[in-house]
Scaffold this active site. Structure first.
Site, PDB file in Angstrom:
ATOM      1  N   CYS A   1      38.564  39.886  42.799  1.00 16.56           N
ATOM      2  CA  CYS A   1      37.438  40.145  41.723  1.00 16.56           C
ATOM      3  C   CYS A   1      38.038  39.566  40.283  1.00 16.56           C
ATOM      4  CB  CYS A   1      37.476  41.625  41.748  1.00 16.56           C
ATOM      5  SG  CYS A   1      38.927  42.469  41.138  1.00 16.56           S
TER       6      CYS A   1
ATOM      7  N   GLU B   1      33.807  49.498  39.974  1.00 20.29           N
ATOM      8  CA  GLU B   1      34.406  48.301  39.613  1.00 20.29           C
ATOM      9  C   GLU B   1      33.839  47.317  40.783  1.00 20.29           C
ATOM     10  OE1 GLU B   1      38.580  49.122  37.697  1.00 20.29           O
ATOM     11  OE2 GLU B   1      38.741  47.649  39.300  1.00 20.29           O
TER      12      GLU B   1
ATOM     13  N   ASN C   1      39.486  43.099  50.018  1.00 15.36           N
ATOM     14  CA  ASN C   1      39.926  42.012  49.559  1.00 15.36           C
ATOM     15  C   ASN C   1      41.701  42.120  49.051  1.00 15.36           C
ATOM     16  OD1 ASN C   1      39.022  43.243  47.217  1.00 15.36           O
ATOM     17  ND2 ASN C   1      39.175  41.456  46.180  1.00 15.36           N
TER      18      ASN C   1
HETATM   19  P1  TAP Z   1      31.357  45.982  49.646  1.00 13.42           P
HETATM   20  O1  TAP Z   1      30.294  45.550  50.925  1.00 13.42           O
HETATM   21  O2  TAP Z   1      30.277  46.703  48.455  1.00 13.42           O
HETATM   22  O3  TAP Z   1      32.281  47.458  50.237  1.00 13.42           O
HETATM   23  C1  TAP Z   1      33.182  47.875  49.566  1.00 13.42           C
HETATM   24  C2  TAP Z   1      33.572  49.196  50.112  1.00 13.42           C
HETATM   25  O4  TAP Z   1      32.364  50.085  50.077  1.00 13.42           O
HETATM   26  C3  TAP Z   1      33.902  49.140  51.652  1.00 13.42           C
HETATM   27  O5  TAP Z   1      35.032  50.209  51.807  1.00 13.42           O
HETATM   28  C4  TAP Z   1      32.522  49.361  52.507  1.00 13.42           C
HETATM   29  O6  TAP Z   1      32.989  49.940  53.629  1.00 13.42           O
HETATM   30  C5  TAP Z   1      32.309  50.470  51.449  1.00 13.42           C
HETATM   31  N1  TAP Z   1      30.908  51.011  51.619  1.00 13.42           N
HETATM   32  C6  TAP Z   1      29.721  49.918  51.776  1.00 13.42           C
HETATM   33  N2  TAP Z   1      28.530  50.717  51.785  1.00 13.42           N
HETATM   34  C7  TAP Z   1      28.813  52.055  51.557  1.00 13.42           C
HETATM   35  C8  TAP Z   1      28.143  53.312  51.317  1.00 13.42           C
HETATM   36  N3  TAP Z   1      26.859  53.264  51.388  1.00 13.42           N
HETATM   37  N4  TAP Z   1      28.874  54.205  50.867  1.00 13.42           N
HETATM   38  C9  TAP Z   1      30.064  54.426  50.957  1.00 13.42           C
HETATM   39  N5  TAP Z   1      30.800  53.184  50.930  1.00 13.42           N
HETATM   40  C10 TAP Z   1      30.279  52.283  51.320  1.00 13.42           C
HETATM   41  O7  TAP Z   1      32.194  44.932  49.049  1.00 13.42           O
HETATM   42  P2  TAP Z   1      33.321  44.313  49.955  1.00 13.42           P
HETATM   43  O8  TAP Z   1      32.719  43.431  50.820  1.00 13.42           O
HETATM   44  O9  TAP Z   1      34.203  45.087  50.682  1.00 13.42           O
HETATM   45  O10 TAP Z   1      34.333  43.412  48.710  1.00 13.42           O
HETATM   46  C11 TAP Z   1      33.731  42.417  48.201  1.00 13.42           C
HETATM   47  C12 TAP Z   1      33.117  42.805  46.811  1.00 13.42           C
HETATM   48  O11 TAP Z   1      33.931  43.573  46.016  1.00 13.42           O
HETATM   49  C13 TAP Z   1      32.930  41.454  45.908  1.00 13.42           C
HETATM   50  O12 TAP Z   1      31.764  41.307  45.313  1.00 13.42           O
HETATM   51  C14 TAP Z   1      34.070  41.612  44.792  1.00 13.42           C
HETATM   52  O13 TAP Z   1      33.864  41.267  43.685  1.00 13.42           O
HETATM   53  C15 TAP Z   1      34.265  43.127  44.935  1.00 13.42           C
HETATM   54  N6  TAP Z   1      35.391  43.548  44.157  1.00 13.42           N
HETATM   55  C16 TAP Z   1      35.602  44.032  43.163  1.00 13.42           C
HETATM   56  C17 TAP Z   1      36.615  44.247  42.488  1.00 13.42           C
HETATM   57  C18 TAP Z   1      36.745  44.804  40.975  1.00 13.42           C
HETATM   58  S1  TAP Z   1      38.179  45.389  40.418  1.00 13.42           S
HETATM   59  N7  TAP Z   1      35.749  44.923  40.234  1.00 13.42           N
HETATM   60  C19 TAP Z   1      37.891  44.350  43.059  1.00 13.42           C
HETATM   61  C20 TAP Z   1      37.657  44.031  44.652  1.00 13.42           C
HETATM   62  C21 TAP Z   1      36.549  43.486  45.067  1.00 13.42           C
HETATM   63  P3  TAP Z   1      32.646  49.118  54.922  1.00 13.42           P
HETATM   64  O14 TAP Z   1      33.793  48.270  54.999  1.00 13.42           O
HETATM   65  O15 TAP Z   1      32.658  50.134  55.946  1.00 13.42           O
HETATM   66  O16 TAP Z   1      31.375  48.309  54.706  1.00 13.42           O
END
Ligand code: TAP
Length: 500
Positions: A297, A262, A165
């Site tokens: 987020c 986070e 994001n």
């Molecule tokens: P996720 O699906 O959780 O993915 C985040 C990252 O983790 C991606 O690089 C993903 O890779 C990787 N990942 C997934 N499964 C993994 C595993 N088993 N081992 C290691 N890495 C893995 O989240 P998203 O869809 O990218 O982002 C949206 C979410 O992030 C929202 O809920 C949002 O609130 C949260 N977010 C939180 C913050 C803060 S600061 N709290 C900031 C931004 C976003 P792939 O893309 O290859 O699946």
């Protein structure tokens, strides 16, 4: 390698590679995956390398080998690298333009935001470098019984996992801090926005000694666990969703690898009866909510307004939303682009559908100059939901899209209780002209960061540690504290007079 002189166009799909041990290289199985433009899902933007578990192992080994020399540098020496990186990231105008256009097309966000992310990444390198002197100072405790010096050492190889994001800003909340602390790194960008972050990471890595920064891209289902469970990984810093955060913590437990997580947020904003509600305030509410199509987020996700000002807020914010132009982020006139991917769009639309079905008043705002584009892309207009029931998903869950429920309250105590009635606790905001009252309320909110009379990324000061309570995560990024998370404490004690 990418030819920076070519334009980002469908005819010239970009191809990005891994970066391991000081070299740009394809994935060992030579696999790639395609990325498409969320505004025009049929439009190919490029291909990113699809790493294997062997590539993860090579990246971690390279970081492990580079660690002793990098850790042995002084803070001032590492700060010099960080400052050079910050300068270099924005030095070449044509290259910045190339990467921001690519970012816009693979992600969907508007061009202005891609530029903001680029400059924020450089700023965060500079900020981490500025802590050099403070970091070099050990804490000293005089005896009796002993003299003690509390030193700190880098942890080793850090795995930095980034979501799609706000990938560059989020990278800036962990990478400069990890490097400044003396760690070497393996970074894994998200699949859905991999190319511009990867090209940016390549530029950074080229300025560092080989192996200090390594980059792997590809599907988390193929490489995620190999990275997180690797025995040479000494720290994991993850930003992303709650379920993946929990999974990573479970995997990390096998080696007792410490984690910073986070995770999501469901930020409440409390508008008190004495708030100043001018055009500037409504614009700040709009930006705090709808920037990056709400996929932030720290976005405002629940708006609670004192009943005496409810209609004024609804009218003011609705008027701002109605003026916004929704479309292709590359066009100058666009204020809001698409949601990044089909899965995220369906989460958002299902919450809006539930609110409608349960009788809430839903208003989809904004102007759509290109209906055909809008119909094909992953678009959702800025959507306001007036007085929804507190039990609806759009109130209880993180929307992570351009949707805002607006509710009312009668007393400060009720407002605080409503804000804290959430599994999340990332950020919050209080809107009032009475600074003592606003601060007193802020201190009672269960959130890692509270803004006064503003909300979201444009209001955030990178010197404050950032992270959440409850399901919003564990640990803190950014600020001085964000560097300390990448270090282990080491106390050295001796007879009085030996150390001090
Ligand atoms: P996720 O699906 O959780 O993915 C985040 C990252 O983790 C991606 O690089 C993903 O890779 C990787 N990942 C997934 N499964 C993994 C595993 N088993 N081992 C290691 N890495 C893995 O989240 P998203 O869809 O990218 O982002 C949206 C979410 O992030 C929202 O809920 C949002 O609130 C949260 N977010 C939180 C913050 C803060 S600061 N709290 C900031 C931004 C976003 P792939 O893309 O290859 O699946």
């Amino acid at each position: 390698m990418v030819d920076q002189t070519q334009s980002v166009s469908t005819e010239n799909p970009v191809e990005t590679q891994l970066y391991i041990a000081g070299e740009s290289r394809p994935a060992s199985a030579k696999d790639t995956y395609a990325l498409h433009n969320p505004a025009r899902p049929e439009e190919l933007v490029g291909y990113a390398a699809s790493a294997t578990a062997d590539d993860v192992d090579s990246a971690v080994k390279a970081a492990h080998e580079a660690f002793p020399a990098w850790a042995a540098l002084s803070y001032q020496e590492r700060a010099a690298y960080l400052n050079k990186i910050a300068d270099f990231l924005v030095a070449d105008e044509a290259d910045v333009k190339f990467r921001s256009h690519l970012f816009c097309r693979e992600h969907g966000k508007v061009l202005k935001e891609t530029m903001l992310e680029m400059s924020r990444l450089g700023d965060r390198f500079r900020l981490s470098a500025a802590y050099a002197e403070r970091l070099a100072t050990d804490e000293e405790l005089n005896g009796p019984p002993f003299d003690v010096v509390i030193t700190r050492q880098p942890r080793g190889v850090a795995a930095l996992i980034v979501p799609w994001n706000w990938p560059l800003s989020i990278l800036g909340a962990k990478l400069p801090q990890a490097l400044m602390a003396g760690n070497t790194c393996v970074v894994k960008p998200a699949q859905n926005s991999a190319m511009a972050p990867t090209l940016t990471l390549h530029k950074i890595a080229e300025l560092l000694p080989p192996g200090v920064l390594n980059v792997i891209t590809g599907s988390s289902s193929k490489i995620g666990d190999s990275l997180v469970k690797h025995s040479r990984i000494r720290f994991i810093n993850f930003t992303g969703s709650v379920p993946v955060g929990k999974h990573i913590m479970q995997m990390a437990a096998e080696n007792l690898t410490p984690v910073t997580l986070e995770l999501g947020g469901n930020d409440a904003a409390l508008v008190l009866e004495d708030a100043e509600l001018d055009q500037g305030a409504f614009m700040r509410m709009y930006l705090g909510t709808f920037m990056s199509s709400g996929q932030v987020c720290m976005a405002l996700k629940r708006l609670y307004v004192h009943h005496s000002r409810y209609d004024e807020v609804v009218d003011g914010l609705t008027a701002v939303c109605e003026k916004m132009v929704i479309g292709d982020g590359l066009l100058q006139e666009t204020n809001m682009g698409p949601v990044n991917n089909a899965k995220q769009l369906s989460i958002v639309t299902s919450m809006v559908a539930e609110a409608r079905a349960k009788g809430a008043e839903v208003r989809e705002c904004g102007q759509v100059p290109d209906e055909e584009l809008y119909a094909k892309g992953y678009f959702q207009k800025p959507t306001l939901i007036y007085k929804p029931d507190q039990s609806l998903r759009v109130v209880r869950e993180e929307q992570f899209g351009p949707v805002l429920p607006i509710m009312s309250f009668d007393t400060d105590a009720e407002a605080i209780a409503l804000a804290n009635d959430s599994n999340f606790g990332l950020c919050s905001s209080v809107w009032s002209q009475d600074k003592e009252r606003a601060v007193a309320i802020a201190r009672q909110l269960e959130a890692g960061y509270t803004y006064l009379n503003a909300h979201g990324p444009t209001a955030q000061d990178s010197r404050g540690p950032f992270g959440g309570f409850k399901d919003s995560g564990i640990g803190r990024n950014l600020g001085y504290e964000g560097i300390l998370q990448f270090q282990e404490y080491h106390s050295i004690s001796g007879p009085q007079g030996w150390l001090l």
